[in-house]
Design a protein around this motif. Sequence first.
Motif, short mmCIF file in Angstrom:
data_model
loop_
_atom_site.label_atom_id
_atom_site.label_comp_id
_atom_site.label_asym_id
_atom_site.label_seq_id
_atom_site.Cartn_x
_atom_site.Cartn_y
_atom_site.Cartn_z
N GLY A 61 10.27 -5.89 -47.02
CA GLY A 61 9.40 -5.02 -46.23
C GLY A 61 8.74 -3.92 -47.04
O GLY A 61 7.86 -3.22 -46.53
N GLU A 62 9.14 -3.77 -48.30
CA GLU A 62 8.62 -2.67 -49.11
C GLU A 62 7.30 -3.08 -49.75
O GLU A 62 7.26 -3.67 -50.83
CB GLU A 62 9.64 -2.26 -50.18
N CYS A 63 6.23 -2.74 -49.10
CA CYS A 63 4.87 -3.04 -49.59
C CYS A 63 4.14 -1.72 -49.71
O CYS A 63 3.65 -1.17 -48.71
CB CYS A 63 4.15 -4.00 -48.65
N MET A 64 4.05 -1.19 -50.92
CA MET A 64 3.62 0.19 -51.13
C MET A 64 2.58 0.28 -52.26
O MET A 64 2.62 -0.50 -53.21
CB MET A 64 4.82 1.06 -51.50
N ARG A 65 1.71 1.26 -52.16
CA ARG A 65 0.78 1.55 -53.26
C ARG A 65 1.34 2.77 -54.01
O ARG A 65 0.91 3.90 -53.82
CB ARG A 65 -0.64 1.82 -52.74
N TYR A 66 2.29 2.49 -54.88
CA TYR A 66 2.90 3.57 -55.66
C TYR A 66 2.04 3.99 -56.85
O TYR A 66 2.14 5.12 -57.33
CB TYR A 66 4.25 3.11 -56.21
N ASP A 67 1.23 3.08 -57.34
CA ASP A 67 0.57 3.28 -58.64
C ASP A 67 -0.88 3.71 -58.45
O ASP A 67 -1.63 3.08 -57.71
CB ASP A 67 0.66 1.99 -59.45
N ARG A 68 -1.27 4.77 -59.14
CA ARG A 68 -2.57 5.40 -58.91
C ARG A 68 -3.31 5.63 -60.22
O ARG A 68 -2.70 5.81 -61.28
CB ARG A 68 -2.42 6.78 -58.25
N ILE A 69 -4.62 5.69 -60.10
CA ILE A 69 -5.49 6.21 -61.16
C ILE A 69 -6.33 7.30 -60.51
O ILE A 69 -7.18 7.03 -59.66
CB ILE A 69 -6.39 5.12 -61.76
N MET A 70 -6.05 8.54 -60.86
CA MET A 70 -6.75 9.70 -60.32
C MET A 70 -7.71 10.22 -61.39
O MET A 70 -7.32 10.35 -62.56
CB MET A 70 -5.75 10.80 -59.94
N VAL A 71 -8.93 10.52 -60.99
CA VAL A 71 -9.96 10.90 -61.98
C VAL A 71 -10.65 12.19 -61.58
O VAL A 71 -10.84 12.48 -60.39
CB VAL A 71 -10.99 9.77 -62.18
N HIS A 72 -11.03 12.95 -62.60
CA HIS A 72 -11.70 14.23 -62.38
C HIS A 72 -13.03 14.21 -63.13
O HIS A 72 -13.08 13.99 -64.35
CB HIS A 72 -10.83 15.37 -62.90
N ARG A 73 -14.13 14.41 -62.38
CA ARG A 73 -15.49 14.41 -62.92
C ARG A 73 -15.82 13.10 -63.62
O ARG A 73 -16.57 13.06 -64.60
CB ARG A 73 -15.70 15.60 -63.86
N LEU A 74 -15.26 12.02 -63.11
CA LEU A 74 -15.60 10.66 -63.50
C LEU A 74 -15.80 9.88 -62.20
O LEU A 74 -15.14 10.14 -61.20
CB LEU A 74 -14.49 10.02 -64.33
N ARG A 75 -16.68 8.89 -62.22
CA ARG A 75 -17.01 8.16 -61.00
C ARG A 75 -16.44 6.75 -61.07
O ARG A 75 -16.85 5.95 -61.90
CB ARG A 75 -18.53 8.12 -60.82
N PRO A 76 -15.48 6.42 -60.20
CA PRO A 76 -14.94 5.06 -60.19
C PRO A 76 -16.01 4.06 -59.74
O PRO A 76 -16.63 4.23 -58.70
CB PRO A 76 -13.80 5.14 -59.16
N VAL A 77 -16.20 3.01 -60.55
CA VAL A 77 -17.20 1.98 -60.22
C VAL A 77 -16.56 0.60 -60.12
O VAL A 77 -17.24 -0.37 -59.76
CB VAL A 77 -18.35 1.97 -61.25
N GLY A 78 -15.29 0.47 -60.43
CA GLY A 78 -14.59 -0.80 -60.33
C GLY A 78 -13.10 -0.56 -60.39
O GLY A 78 -12.64 0.39 -61.02
N ALA A 79 -12.33 -1.41 -59.71
CA ALA A 79 -10.87 -1.31 -59.75
C ALA A 79 -10.27 -2.64 -59.34
O ALA A 79 -10.78 -3.29 -58.42
CB ALA A 79 -10.36 -0.20 -58.81
N SER A 80 -9.22 -3.05 -60.03
CA SER A 80 -8.55 -4.31 -59.69
C SER A 80 -7.08 -4.22 -60.07
O SER A 80 -6.65 -3.33 -60.81
CB SER A 80 -9.22 -5.50 -60.40
N LEU A 81 -6.30 -5.18 -59.53
CA LEU A 81 -4.88 -5.25 -59.82
C LEU A 81 -4.62 -6.24 -60.94
O LEU A 81 -5.35 -7.22 -61.12
CB LEU A 81 -4.11 -5.68 -58.57
N LEU A 82 -3.57 -6.00 -61.69
CA LEU A 82 -3.16 -6.88 -62.78
C LEU A 82 -1.79 -7.46 -62.47
O LEU A 82 -0.88 -6.74 -62.05
CB LEU A 82 -3.09 -6.12 -64.10
N GLY A 83 -1.62 -8.77 -62.67
CA GLY A 83 -0.31 -9.39 -62.54
C GLY A 83 0.12 -9.69 -61.13
O GLY A 83 1.29 -10.00 -60.89
N SER A 84 -0.80 -9.63 -60.16
CA SER A 84 -0.42 -9.91 -58.77
C SER A 84 -0.40 -11.41 -58.53
O SER A 84 -0.96 -12.20 -59.27
CB SER A 84 -1.41 -9.25 -57.81
N LEU A 85 0.32 -11.81 -57.47
CA LEU A 85 0.35 -13.23 -57.10
C LEU A 85 0.22 -13.39 -55.60
O LEU A 85 0.46 -12.48 -54.85
CB LEU A 85 1.67 -13.90 -57.43
#
Length: 300
Positions: A245-269
């Motif tokens: 039941g533990e399905c969580m978004r523990y891992d983050r990338i927080m940015v300051h004065r940068l604009r996120p334009v893409g994001a993906s997961l690594l190693g998922s199945l």
Amino acid sequence: MPHPLGLSSLRNSFFLSLPADEFSAAATSLALRPATTLRVATWNIWFDALHMEERLNHMMRLLLREAPDFIGLQEVTQRVQDALRSSAALLQLYDISPFDVGHYGCLVLARRDFQAAFKQVELPTEMGRSLILADATARLDVTFATVHLESLDSASTRAAQLEEAARQLAPCRHAVLCGDFNFDSQQAWADWRRSRRKRTPPERLEESALPSRLPGFVDAWPAVHPGERGITFDGEHNPYVHDRGECMRYDRIMVHRLRPVGASLLGSLSSANEPDSTQAYTAGATPSDHYGVVADLARD
């Protein structure tokens, strides 16, 4: 995710054994990346000794395929630390933070031509946690940092750790703070075991205080994928997560004065190719109990 501090005995060394062409391809990707774009990655690589050598090689293969400019790793053990620092091919691409990881800790890999200066900041902790920074302001005017916030029922300690990270990054014009934050954006620890009416209300989640603790920072995943959970600790599909039941978004990338334009997961199945973690490790297995996160950031 929450982890106890008891670790398996890790006595025997091992080495990265990746094909030379994978390092060459990563070098080419790094060289061709536009100066206005920054690619960063974070991954809690799991300290457990189970299939560690195979898992590390799998993780590094996935990371080299993305060729991030900065990589933040958490739960790095002595064996993994030694393997990374012993790889001549890897060291042609990246400088590695020089601080010892202890039982397990964080490492930062910064592409060599950034000439980053590394710094370690001790945090309020009972679990040996610290903040690792790579200051590339001389070349990029960017500071990258990674952290593994306190595990288990430690919300007040995590708050103090985030506040210290914010103090350290406040002077930086452009900054990235990434890692295992050990809290989710939509539910508290064990909420999935409670009836709906007993779950933590949104205003009491640690997530609700994040804007005040990291003022001016943007969470890359929801910025790129609004409305998508982006689960990184996946009890439903990842065989290394014991609580289904533990399905969580523990891992983050927080940015300051940068604009996120893409994001993906690594190693998922997906459940269709889920391996049995008790059997021999295969290339199709996920390499950690966490998925990694990679993000592309625009420097406007």
